[in-house]
Design a protein around this motif. Structure first.
Motif, short mmCIF file in Angstrom:
data_model
loop_
_atom_site.label_atom_id
_atom_site.label_comp_id
_atom_site.label_asym_id
_atom_site.label_seq_id
_atom_site.Cartn_x
_atom_site.Cartn_y
_atom_site.Cartn_z
N UNK A 114 35.69 36.45 30.99
CA UNK A 114 36.49 35.63 31.91
C UNK A 114 37.57 36.38 32.65
N UNK A 115 37.62 37.71 32.52
CA UNK A 115 38.65 38.46 33.25
C UNK A 115 38.43 38.33 34.76
N UNK A 116 39.51 38.18 35.51
CA UNK A 116 39.39 38.02 36.96
C UNK A 116 39.16 39.37 37.63
N UNK A 117 38.70 39.33 38.91
CA UNK A 117 38.51 40.60 39.62
C UNK A 117 39.85 41.31 39.83
N UNK A 118 40.92 40.53 39.92
CA UNK A 118 42.25 41.15 40.10
C UNK A 118 42.64 41.91 38.84
N UNK A 119 42.48 41.27 37.68
CA UNK A 119 42.86 41.93 36.43
C UNK A 119 41.96 43.14 36.15
N UNK A 120 40.68 43.02 36.46
CA UNK A 120 39.77 44.16 36.25
C UNK A 120 40.19 45.33 37.14
N UNK A 121 40.45 45.04 38.40
CA UNK A 121 40.89 46.09 39.33
C UNK A 121 42.20 46.71 38.91
N UNK A 122 43.13 45.87 38.49
CA UNK A 122 44.44 46.36 38.03
C UNK A 122 44.30 47.27 36.81
N UNK A 123 43.39 46.88 35.92
CA UNK A 123 43.17 47.66 34.69
C UNK A 123 42.70 49.07 35.04
N UNK A 124 41.74 49.15 35.96
CA UNK A 124 41.23 50.47 36.36
C UNK A 124 42.29 51.27 37.10
N UNK A 125 43.08 50.58 37.91
CA UNK A 125 44.13 51.27 38.66
C UNK A 125 45.17 51.84 37.70
N UNK A 126 45.44 51.11 36.60
CA UNK A 126 46.40 51.61 35.60
C UNK A 126 45.89 52.88 34.93
N UNK A 127 44.56 53.09 34.98
CA UNK A 127 43.98 54.32 34.41
C UNK A 127 43.93 55.43 35.45
N UNK A 128 44.67 55.27 36.52
CA UNK A 128 44.77 56.28 37.58
C UNK A 128 43.47 56.48 38.37
N UNK A 129 42.69 55.41 38.48
CA UNK A 129 41.55 55.46 39.41
C UNK A 129 42.12 55.50 40.83
N UNK A 130 41.53 56.33 41.68
CA UNK A 130 42.03 56.48 43.06
C UNK A 130 41.36 55.53 44.04
N UNK A 131 40.11 55.17 43.74
CA UNK A 131 39.36 54.37 44.73
C UNK A 131 38.47 53.36 44.01
N UNK A 132 38.55 52.10 44.43
CA UNK A 132 37.66 51.06 43.91
C UNK A 132 36.62 50.77 44.98
N UNK A 133 35.35 50.90 44.61
CA UNK A 133 34.25 50.53 45.51
C UNK A 133 33.72 49.21 44.96
N UNK A 134 33.93 48.14 45.70
CA UNK A 134 33.65 46.82 45.13
C UNK A 134 32.63 46.03 45.93
N UNK A 135 31.65 45.48 45.20
CA UNK A 135 30.74 44.48 45.78
C UNK A 135 30.93 43.18 45.00
N UNK A 136 31.01 42.09 45.74
CA UNK A 136 31.24 40.79 45.09
C UNK A 136 30.63 39.70 45.96
N UNK A 137 30.18 38.62 45.31
CA UNK A 137 29.53 37.55 46.07
C UNK A 137 30.50 36.73 46.92
N UNK A 138 31.80 36.87 46.67
CA UNK A 138 32.77 36.04 47.40
C UNK A 138 33.27 36.77 48.65
N UNK A 139 33.14 36.12 49.81
CA UNK A 139 33.68 36.68 51.05
C UNK A 139 35.20 36.81 50.89
N UNK A 140 35.76 37.91 51.31
CA UNK A 140 37.21 38.10 51.24
C UNK A 140 37.68 38.71 49.93
#
Ligand code: CP
Length: 339
Positions: A114-140
Motif C-alpha cells: 500500500x505504499x504510495x508512489x510519493x513515499x516510494x520515490x522519496x525512499x529511493x531519493x533518500x538513498x541518494x538516487x539521482x534519477x527516477x525513471x517512472x512509468x505509471x497508469x495515472x496521467x500526471x
C-alpha cells in the motif's frame, strides 16, 4: 561547458565527443531538471537530443563497453505498469553510460503493502538516487513526483496514463531525422486509437514543434475532442491521412478498451483501419511505417507489413530507443554535481 569529474577516467573518442557537444540546446538541458513531456521542449533542446543520440548510437555500433560518463550517478527504474522496450532500453542506456541502475520490482516491493508512489520515490531519493525513471497508469503521476520532491531528484516520465511518453516520441523523431534530416513540411500520418495513446500525444507535440504536417486518423470514438487545438488535420478514414505521407505511425489498438464498446468489433476495425501493403501504397513510394510496440499483429497492422524490412522501421525504433535514452540521461545528468 564545464567538463564532468569523470574525464580523468579513460573515455572512448566518441564518449569525449559526446561530452564536448556544444550546441545551444545542450546548455538549455543543463537548466532542466526533468523530462515530463515533449510539449515543453523547444527546437534547440530537441536538436541537442538528436545530435547526442547520433553519437550514442555510434558508441553502440562501435561495440564500446560502458563509458564512465555517469559513473557517479544512480538511476532507478520504477515501472508500475508493464514494459519491455522502455524499461530494458533505459537500463541498457544507463549502464552504457556507466551509471548504477536499480530496477525496482514493483510486484514484490512495498507498493504491494500500500505504499504510495510519493513515499516510494522519496525512499529511493533518500538513498541518494539521482534519477527516477517512472512509468505509471495515472496521467500526471510523473508531474506529481516533481511537485513533491523534484528539487532533490531528476524525474523522467517513461509513460503516464494516456498523457505522455516523451522518450518514445524522441526515438521516433530521431528515426525520422536519420532518414530525412528534418521534418519541416513532411507529412506524417498517425493512425489508430488516438484517444488512449500517450505515444500519439507526445509525437504530435514534437512533430508540430519541428514543423511537420501531422495528420491523424481513427474511428470517431477513438479520436480525442478539441483536436483543432493540437494543430493537426484529422480524418475518420485511413486513406486521406496516409495519402502522400512520408511516415505512417500505427498505434496499438488497446484491446482492453473494447469492453467499453468504443468500436463495433475487431473485425470491423481491421476492415477499416488495419494498415497493410495495399493501404500503405497510397503513401510516398519510399514511405516508412512505425509502430511503438507492442503490436497486435493482423489487427492494426498486417503481419506481412510489420515484417517487411523495406517498409517497417519497428526494429530500428527499438534500437534507436537505447541511443535516445542515453542522450536524455546524459543531457539531464552529466555535467552536474548531485542536486
Ligand atoms: N513502446 C513502448 O512503450 O513499449 P513498452 O511498453 O514495451 O515499453
Amino acid at each position: 561547458m564545464s567538463e564532468p569529474l569523470t574525464t580523468s577516467l579513460p573515455l572512448s573518442q566518441k564518449a569525449r565527443e559526446l561530452l564536448r557537444l556544444d550546441l545551444p540546446g545542450v546548455h538549455l538541458w543543463t537548466q532542466r531538471r526533468h523530462l515530463l513531456d515533449t510539449k515543453d521542449l523547444n527546437e534547440e533542446e530537441l536538436e541537442a537530443v538528436l545530435h547526442a543520440a547520433r553519437i550514442c548510437k555510434e558508441m553502440t555500433v562501435n561495440g564500446e563497453g560502458p563509458q564512465p560518463i555517469l559513473s557517479t550517478k544512480t538511476v532507478a527504474n520504477l515501472f508500475y505498469e508493464n514494459s519491455t522496450r522502455t524499461r530494458s532500453s533505459f537500463e541498457l542506456a544507463a549502464k552504457r553510460l556507466g551509471a548504477t541502475v536499480i530496477n525496482v520490482d514493483i510486484a514484490s516491493s512495498s507498493v504491494a503493502k500500500g505504499e504510495t508512489i510519493i513515499d516510494t520515490g522519496r525512499t529511493l531519493t533518500a538513498m541518494s538516487v539521482d534519477c527516477l525513471v517512472q512509468r505509471h497508469h495515472a496521467s500526471g503521476s510523473a508531474l506529481q513526483i516533481t511537485r513533491e520532491f523534484g528539487d532533490q531528484v531528476h524525474v523522467i516520465n517513461a509513460g503516464d496514463g494516456w498523457n505522455a511518453h516523451p522518450t518514445q516520441a524522441l526515438l521516433d523523431y530521431f528515426t525520422m531525422w536519420e532518414i530525412k534530416g528534418h521534418m519541416k513540411g513532411h507529412k506524417v500520418a498517425i493512425v489508430g486509437d488516438i484517444t488512449h495513446s500517450r505515444v500519439a500525444r507526445s509525437n504530435i507535440w514534437l512533430l508540430k514543434t519541428m514543423g511537420a504536417d501531422v495528420h491523424i486518423a481513427g474511428p470517431p470514438t477513438l479520436l480525442p475532442p478539441k483536436l483543432e487545438k493540437l494543430g493537426v488535420s484529422f480524418h475518420t478514414s485511413l486513406e486521406p491521412a496516409i495519402k502522400d505521407a512520408q511516415f505512417v505511425m500505427v498505434l496499438r489498438l488497446q484491446l482492453e478498451r473494447q469492453q467499453q464498446g468504443l468500436i463495433p468489433s475487431i473485425g470491423e476495425y481491421k476492415r477499416l483501419y488495419r494498415l497493410d501493403h495495399e493501404r500503405v501504397a497510397l503513401a510516398q513510394p519510399d514511405a516508412k511505417v512505425f509502430h511503438p510496440g507492442p503490436m497486435n499483429r493482423d489487427i492494426e497492422i498486417s503481419h506481412a507489413l510489420a515484417d517487411d524490412i523495406d517498409r517497417s522501421l519497428v526494429r530500428t525504433q527499438v534500437a534507436n530507443g537505447v541511443a535516445v535514452r542515453m542522450a536524455v540521461l546524459h543531457l539531464l545528468l552529466a555535467n552536474r554535481n548531485r542536486k
